[in-house]
Design a protein around this motif. Sequence first.
Motif, PDB file in Angstrom:
ATOM      1  N   ASP A 131       0.850  -1.190   0.000  1.00 30.36           N
ATOM      2  CA  ASP A 131       0.000   0.000   0.000  1.00 30.36           C
ATOM      3  C   ASP A 131       0.885   1.240   0.000  1.00 30.36           C
ATOM      4  O   ASP A 131       1.448   1.625   1.025  1.00 30.36           O
ATOM      5  CB  ASP A 131      -0.913  -0.005   1.225  1.00 30.36           C
ATOM      6  N   ARG A 132       1.091   1.803  -1.206  1.00 28.86           N
ATOM      7  CA  ARG A 132       1.877   3.021  -1.371  1.00 28.86           C
ATOM      8  C   ARG A 132       3.267   2.913  -0.734  1.00 28.86           C
ATOM      9  O   ARG A 132       3.705   3.784   0.014  1.00 28.86           O
ATOM     10  CB  ARG A 132       1.121   4.222  -0.823  1.00 28.86           C
ATOM     11  N   GLY A 133       3.925   1.833  -1.042  1.00 37.22           N
ATOM     12  CA  GLY A 133       5.304   1.658  -0.598  1.00 37.22           C
ATOM     13  C   GLY A 133       5.481   0.862   0.670  1.00 37.22           C
ATOM     14  O   GLY A 133       6.593   0.440   0.991  1.00 37.22           O
ATOM     15  N   THR A 134       4.398   0.633   1.404  1.00 40.60           N
ATOM     16  CA  THR A 134       4.470  -0.121   2.654  1.00 40.60           C
ATOM     17  C   THR A 134       3.933  -1.530   2.432  1.00 40.60           C
ATOM     18  O   THR A 134       2.868  -1.708   1.832  1.00 40.60           O
ATOM     19  CB  THR A 134       3.661   0.574   3.760  1.00 40.60           C
ATOM     20  N   VAL A 135       4.653  -2.523   2.938  1.00 41.61           N
ATOM     21  CA  VAL A 135       4.228  -3.917   2.812  1.00 41.61           C
ATOM     22  C   VAL A 135       3.873  -4.452   4.191  1.00 41.61           C
ATOM     23  O   VAL A 135       4.655  -4.319   5.140  1.00 41.61           O
ATOM     24  CB  VAL A 135       5.337  -4.782   2.188  1.00 41.61           C
ATOM     25  N   ASN A 174     -11.827  -5.803   4.583  1.00 41.10           N
ATOM     26  CA  ASN A 174     -12.409  -4.724   5.371  1.00 41.10           C
ATOM     27  C   ASN A 174     -11.989  -3.361   4.820  1.00 41.10           C
ATOM     28  O   ASN A 174     -11.038  -3.247   4.048  1.00 41.10           O
ATOM     29  CB  ASN A 174     -11.981  -4.866   6.830  1.00 41.10           C
ATOM     30  N   ASP A 175     -12.700  -2.307   5.242  1.00 43.63           N
ATOM     31  CA  ASP A 175     -12.429  -0.963   4.718  1.00 43.63           C
ATOM     32  C   ASP A 175     -11.005  -0.499   4.994  1.00 43.63           C
ATOM     33  O   ASP A 175     -10.432   0.257   4.202  1.00 43.63           O
ATOM     34  CB  ASP A 175     -13.420   0.041   5.323  1.00 43.63           C
ATOM     35  N   ASP A 176     -10.418  -0.965   6.089  1.00 37.63           N
ATOM     36  CA  ASP A 176      -9.063  -0.527   6.436  1.00 37.63           C
ATOM     37  C   ASP A 176      -7.977  -1.387   5.786  1.00 37.63           C
ATOM     38  O   ASP A 176      -6.787  -1.194   6.045  1.00 37.63           O
ATOM     39  CB  ASP A 176      -8.872  -0.506   7.954  1.00 37.63           C
ATOM     40  N   GLY A 177      -8.380  -2.349   4.941  1.00 40.02           N
ATOM     41  CA  GLY A 177      -7.409  -3.207   4.283  1.00 40.02           C
ATOM     42  C   GLY A 177      -7.108  -4.489   5.018  1.00 40.02           C
ATOM     43  O   GLY A 177      -6.417  -5.364   4.476  1.00 40.02           O
ATOM     44  N   SER A 178      -7.609  -4.633   6.229  1.00 36.13           N
ATOM     45  CA  SER A 178      -7.439  -5.894   6.946  1.00 36.13           C
ATOM     46  C   SER A 178      -8.373  -6.935   6.343  1.00 36.13           C
ATOM     47  O   SER A 178      -9.333  -6.604   5.631  1.00 36.13           O
ATOM     48  CB  SER A 178      -7.722  -5.719   8.438  1.00 36.13           C
ATOM     49  N   LEU A 179      -8.087  -8.194   6.618  1.00 38.71           N
ATOM     50  CA  LEU A 179      -8.886  -9.280   6.074  1.00 38.71           C
ATOM     51  C   LEU A 179      -9.733  -9.934   7.157  1.00 38.71           C
ATOM     52  O   LEU A 179      -9.314 -10.036   8.316  1.00 38.71           O
ATOM     53  CB  LEU A 179      -7.983 -10.329   5.420  1.00 38.71           C
ATOM     54  N   GLY A 180     -10.904 -10.393   6.760  1.00 44.97           N
ATOM     55  CA  GLY A 180     -11.772 -11.110   7.674  1.00 44.97           C
ATOM     56  C   GLY A 180     -11.423 -12.587   7.721  1.00 44.97           C
ATOM     57  O   GLY A 180     -10.334 -13.012   7.321  1.00 44.97           O
ATOM     58  N   THR A 181     -12.369 -13.385   8.162  1.00 45.29           N
ATOM     59  CA  THR A 181     -12.151 -14.821   8.320  1.00 45.29           C
ATOM     60  C   THR A 181     -12.348 -15.544   6.984  1.00 45.29           C
ATOM     61  O   THR A 181     -13.388 -15.391   6.340  1.00 45.29           O
ATOM     62  CB  THR A 181     -13.129 -15.398   9.349  1.00 45.29           C
ATOM     63  N   PRO A 182     -11.360 -16.342   6.558  1.00 45.39           N
ATOM     64  CA  PRO A 182     -11.502 -17.070   5.290  1.00 45.39           C
ATOM     65  C   PRO A 182     -12.575 -18.150   5.380  1.00 45.39           C
ATOM     66  O   PRO A 182     -12.810 -18.730   6.444  1.00 45.39           O
ATOM     67  CB  PRO A 182     -10.121 -17.701   5.081  1.00 45.39           C
ATOM     68  N   SER A 183     -13.216 -18.409   4.247  1.00 42.36           N
ATOM     69  CA  SER A 183     -14.138 -19.538   4.128  1.00 42.36           C
ATOM     70  C   SER A 183     -13.824 -20.276   2.842  1.00 42.36           C
ATOM     71  O   SER A 183     -13.231 -19.718   1.915  1.00 42.36           O
ATOM     72  CB  SER A 183     -15.598 -19.069   4.137  1.00 42.36           C
ATOM     73  N   GLN A 184     -14.200 -21.527   2.784  1.00 49.17           N
ATOM     74  CA  GLN A 184     -13.916 -22.342   1.606  1.00 49.17           C
ATOM     75  C   GLN A 184     -14.809 -21.928   0.444  1.00 49.17           C
ATOM     76  O   GLN A 184     -16.031 -21.869   0.575  1.00 49.17           O
ATOM     77  CB  GLN A 184     -14.132 -23.809   1.944  1.00 49.17           C
ATOM     78  N   PHE A 185     -14.199 -21.616  -0.693  1.00 49.26           N
ATOM     79  CA  PHE A 185     -14.946 -21.248  -1.894  1.00 49.26           C
ATOM     80  C   PHE A 185     -15.071 -22.427  -2.844  1.00 49.26           C
ATOM     81  O   PHE A 185     -16.160 -22.750  -3.311  1.00 49.26           O
ATOM     82  CB  PHE A 185     -14.264 -20.070  -2.588  1.00 49.26           C
ATOM     83  N   ALA A 186     -13.950 -23.083  -3.135  1.00 49.91           N
ATOM     84  CA  ALA A 186     -13.977 -24.221  -4.058  1.00 49.91           C
ATOM     85  C   ALA A 186     -12.839 -25.174  -3.730  1.00 49.91           C
ATOM     86  O   ALA A 186     -11.755 -24.751  -3.321  1.00 49.91           O
ATOM     87  CB  ALA A 186     -13.861 -23.751  -5.510  1.00 49.91           C
ATOM     88  N   VAL A 187     -13.097 -26.459  -3.916  1.00 51.20           N
ATOM     89  CA  VAL A 187     -12.084 -27.502  -3.767  1.00 51.20           C
ATOM     90  C   VAL A 187     -11.939 -28.192  -5.110  1.00 51.20           C
ATOM     91  O   VAL A 187     -12.937 -28.584  -5.720  1.00 51.20           O
ATOM     92  CB  VAL A 187     -12.471 -28.525  -2.675  1.00 51.20           C
ATOM     93  N   ILE A 188     -10.722 -28.352  -5.571  1.00 51.97           N
ATOM     94  CA  ILE A 188     -10.461 -28.935  -6.884  1.00 51.97           C
ATOM     95  C   ILE A 188     -10.145 -30.414  -6.725  1.00 51.97           C
ATOM     96  O   ILE A 188      -9.276 -30.794  -5.920  1.00 51.97           O
ATOM     97  CB  ILE A 188      -9.301 -28.204  -7.589  1.00 51.97           C
TER      98      ILE A 188
END
Length: 290
Positions: A131-135, A174-188
């Motif tokens: 984000d603008r130079g910050t990782v 989230n609006d601040d760039g943080s991530l919420g809780t992952p859920s399963q979308f697809a299994v190959i």
Amino acid sequence: MDEARSVLSVQATLGEGPVWVEREQALWFVDIKNHKVHRFDPASGDHRAYDAPGQVGWVLPADDGAFLAGLQQGVARFDPATGVFDVIATPEAALPTNRLNDAAVDGRGRVWFGSMDDGEGAATGRLYRFDRGTVVDSGLAPVSITNGPAISPDGRTLYHTDTLGRIIHRVPINDDGSLGTPSQFAVIDEADGWPDGAVCDAEGFVWTGLWGGWRARRYAPDGTIAAEVRLPAANVTKIAFGGADLRTAYATTARKGLDADALASQPLAGNVFAFETDTPGLAGNLVKLR
């Protein structure tokens, strides 16, 4: 959708990271193992290759006219005019056996990118946000090979792929760039190969390349399979939507891991392919460097 056709013969060892750059109406992609960045203009057929100073997982257009690149050494600004890569962030300086692998830009100009164990065994791959130079570390659990990520059209969902686990996760942004809780979308399924790079189209469906699966696959937002396009190459890595109407899907492929018999049976492996889609892709976003 029509049949996939080879549009650029490059025989890439590990073709990856295709991205359509609208300001040039050109496709950019990388060959990770050969340390190359490629530019292809479909209209003219012009093709150029640039040497990278090591394994390069992706290049993305930036707001200053240059590109942001994911090298094994770290995140770098790449200027095609000079061919120079300037490393600006080294998030994994303490992990020399890792490299960066796959990335996407969201509507705010932030880059979501992953890393992986170059030996494809240790669970040392993480997902980061530039984000603008910050990782910063996204906080998601580490895996051996990260792929995707893909961003939904509204920018509120990230699709994160655990390639060796054969799972695509759905993660709220989230609006601040943080991530919420992952859920399963697809299994190959094992018979269908491994999920590789992913991208969303304008309807919010998720396309993924299938390594060892001979196809690109489209998933509906509920995780069900909506469509597939077969290619004459086993290792399909990722697609990018391009062309004036963003309805041409360009797919990168790889020769890595194929023995002599396999290469003889798929002479087009490693090329760039194209096929037309009914639903367009999303207009690309520019990386905000500052």
